[in-house]
Design an enzyme around this catalytic site. Structure first.
Site, PDB file in Angstrom:
ATOM      1  N   CYS A 185       0.807  -1.225   0.000  1.00 31.03           N
ATOM      2  CA  CYS A 185       0.000   0.000   0.000  1.00 31.03           C
ATOM      3  C   CYS A 185       0.839   1.274   0.000  1.00 31.03           C
ATOM      4  O   CYS A 185       0.618   2.186  -0.805  1.00 31.03           O
ATOM      5  CB  CYS A 185      -0.980  -0.002   1.166  1.00 31.03           C
ATOM      6  N   HIS A 240      -2.602   1.146   6.851  1.00 32.83           N
ATOM      7  CA  HIS A 240      -2.952   1.110   5.437  1.00 32.83           C
ATOM      8  C   HIS A 240      -3.115   2.529   4.903  1.00 32.83           C
ATOM      9  O   HIS A 240      -3.520   3.438   5.628  1.00 32.83           O
ATOM     10  CB  HIS A 240      -4.246   0.323   5.224  1.00 32.83           C
ATOM     11  N   HIS A 252      -5.957   2.203  -4.058  1.00 36.23           N
ATOM     12  CA  HIS A 252      -4.947   1.670  -3.145  1.00 36.23           C
ATOM     13  C   HIS A 252      -4.537   0.261  -3.560  1.00 36.23           C
ATOM     14  O   HIS A 252      -5.258  -0.425  -4.303  1.00 36.23           O
ATOM     15  CB  HIS A 252      -5.491   1.653  -1.721  1.00 36.23           C
TER      16      HIS A 252
END
Length: 281
Positions: A185, A240, A252
Site C-alpha cells: 500500500c 494502510h 490503493h
C-alpha cells in the site's frame, strides 16, 4: 488569600511597570489565579488591549477595563505589533515552530497557501500568529500573495496523480514492493508521488501518516492521502494508505484483493479511517 492580597496590591500601585498587549484568540478566559482550574471572571474578545503587570510561570496578571485577573501568556502579543502583515505560505509544508531556529519544537505544519499574520521579522525568521497561536517560521517561505497560476498547477498535478494511479489498476499486491509492477500500500503511494509530482514522501504508511498537512475526512481533496487502521483492535494505529480520488473513493494496493483497486470510503473503510494528509503544494 495570598492571591487576593497580591491583586489588591497591584490594583493600588502606579502603572509605570505595566505594558500594553493585545489578545490573539477569541474569548480568552480571565481567571482569579494563574491556573486553568480556578474560576473564570470573564472572557476577553480577540484584539482587545490589556495592561500587563508581572509575568509568572507562563501566566500574566492583567488589567482589562476595571477588572484584574490572570491569562495565559501565549495568547498575548505586543501592542506595538498590532498592525500585523498578512502573508501566505509558499512551500508544500512549512514547520511552525515555538522559537526562531530549527532547534525549537514544531507546533504544527502549515500547507501552501495558508494565510498567517506576521508580527515581526528578525534574522530570516518571522514571528507569526496562526490559529490563535504565536510561533515562528522561516521568512523565505512566506509571500505577500497567492500565486493563482501555481494553484492551477497544483490542480493539474492532482489530476495527473489520479490518472497515473488509475493506470496501475490491477497491478499485484506484494508486501514490501514499491513498483513498477507489484506494490504494497505505501509502496504504491510512494511510487505514484515520486513519478508524477517528483515528491519523495516517506516509505511506510506510518511515516506517511504524519507527513504533509493534516486533513479531516470532510475536507479531503483529490490526491490527498488517506490512512486507515486495518489491523487488530481499532486504536488508530495506521496500517494502510491510499490516494483519495474524489466522489468518496480512493485508490490503493489492497492486500485482501491482492491488487490495486478503487474502493468506496464507507462502511469498513469509513469505520477504520484515521486521518488524511495533504502532500501537494
Amino acid at each position: 488569600m495570598e492571591n487576593n492580597k497580591f491583586i489588591s496590591y497591584i490594583d493600588e500601585i502606579a502603572v509605570t511597570d505595566e505594558s500594553s498587549k493585545k489578545i490573539t484568540i477569541d474569548n480568552l478566559n480571565l481567571r482569579k489565579s494563574s491556573s486553568t482550574k480556578d474560576d473564570i471572571i470573564l472572557t476577553i474578545p480577540k484584539g482587545a488591549e490589556v495592561e500587563i503587570i508581572p509575568e509568572n510561570k507562563g501566566w500574566s496578571l492583567i488589567k482589562y477595563k476595571d477588572t484584574i485577573g490572570f491569562v495565559y501568556n501565549k495568547y498575548l502579543a505586543d501592542k506595538k505589533n498590532e498592525q500585523t502583515i498578512k502573508k501566505y505560505v509558499n512551500v508544500a509544508t512549512l514547520n511552525f515552530r515555538s522559537g526562531p531556529s530549527t532547534s525549537y519544537s514544531i507546533i504544527s505544519t502549515l500547507s501552501k497557501g495558508t494565510k498567517v499574520e506576521v508580527i515581526s521579522t528578525t534574522n530570516n525568521w518571522s514571528k507569526i500568529i496562526y490559529d490563535g497561536k504565536i510561533g515562528y517560521v522561516s521568512s523565505e517561505y512566506l509571500s505577500k500573495s497567492i500565486d493563482l497560476n501555481d494553484k492551477t498547477s497544483t490542480l493539474e498535478t492532482a489530476d495527473k496523480i489520479i490518472s497515473y494511479a488509475k493506470g496501475l489498476l490491477g497491478k499485484k499486491y506484494v508486501w514490501a514492493d514499491e513498483g513498477p509492477d507489484t506494490f504494497d500500500c505505501s509502496g504504491f503511494t510512494w511510487y505514484v508521488y515520486k513519478n508524477v509530482a517528483k515528491i519523495s514522501i516517506p516509505r511506510t504508511s506510518k511515516e506517511q501518516g504524519v507527513y504533509g498537512t493534516y486533513v479531516s475526512i470532510k475536507n479531503l481533496k483529490p490526491a490527498d492521502l488517506v490512512f486507515f487502521d486495518t489491523v487488530g483492535v481499532k486504536d488508530n494505529i495506521i496500517s494502510h494508505v491510499g490516494i483519495y480520488i474524489g466522489n468518496n473513493q480512493f485508490i490503493h494496493a489492497s492486500s485482501s484483493k491482492g491488487k490495486v483497486v478503487i474502493s468506496n470510503l464507507e462502511n469498513y473503510y469509513l469505520d477504520r479511517f484515521v486521518n488524511g494528509r495533504r502532500i501537494l503544494k
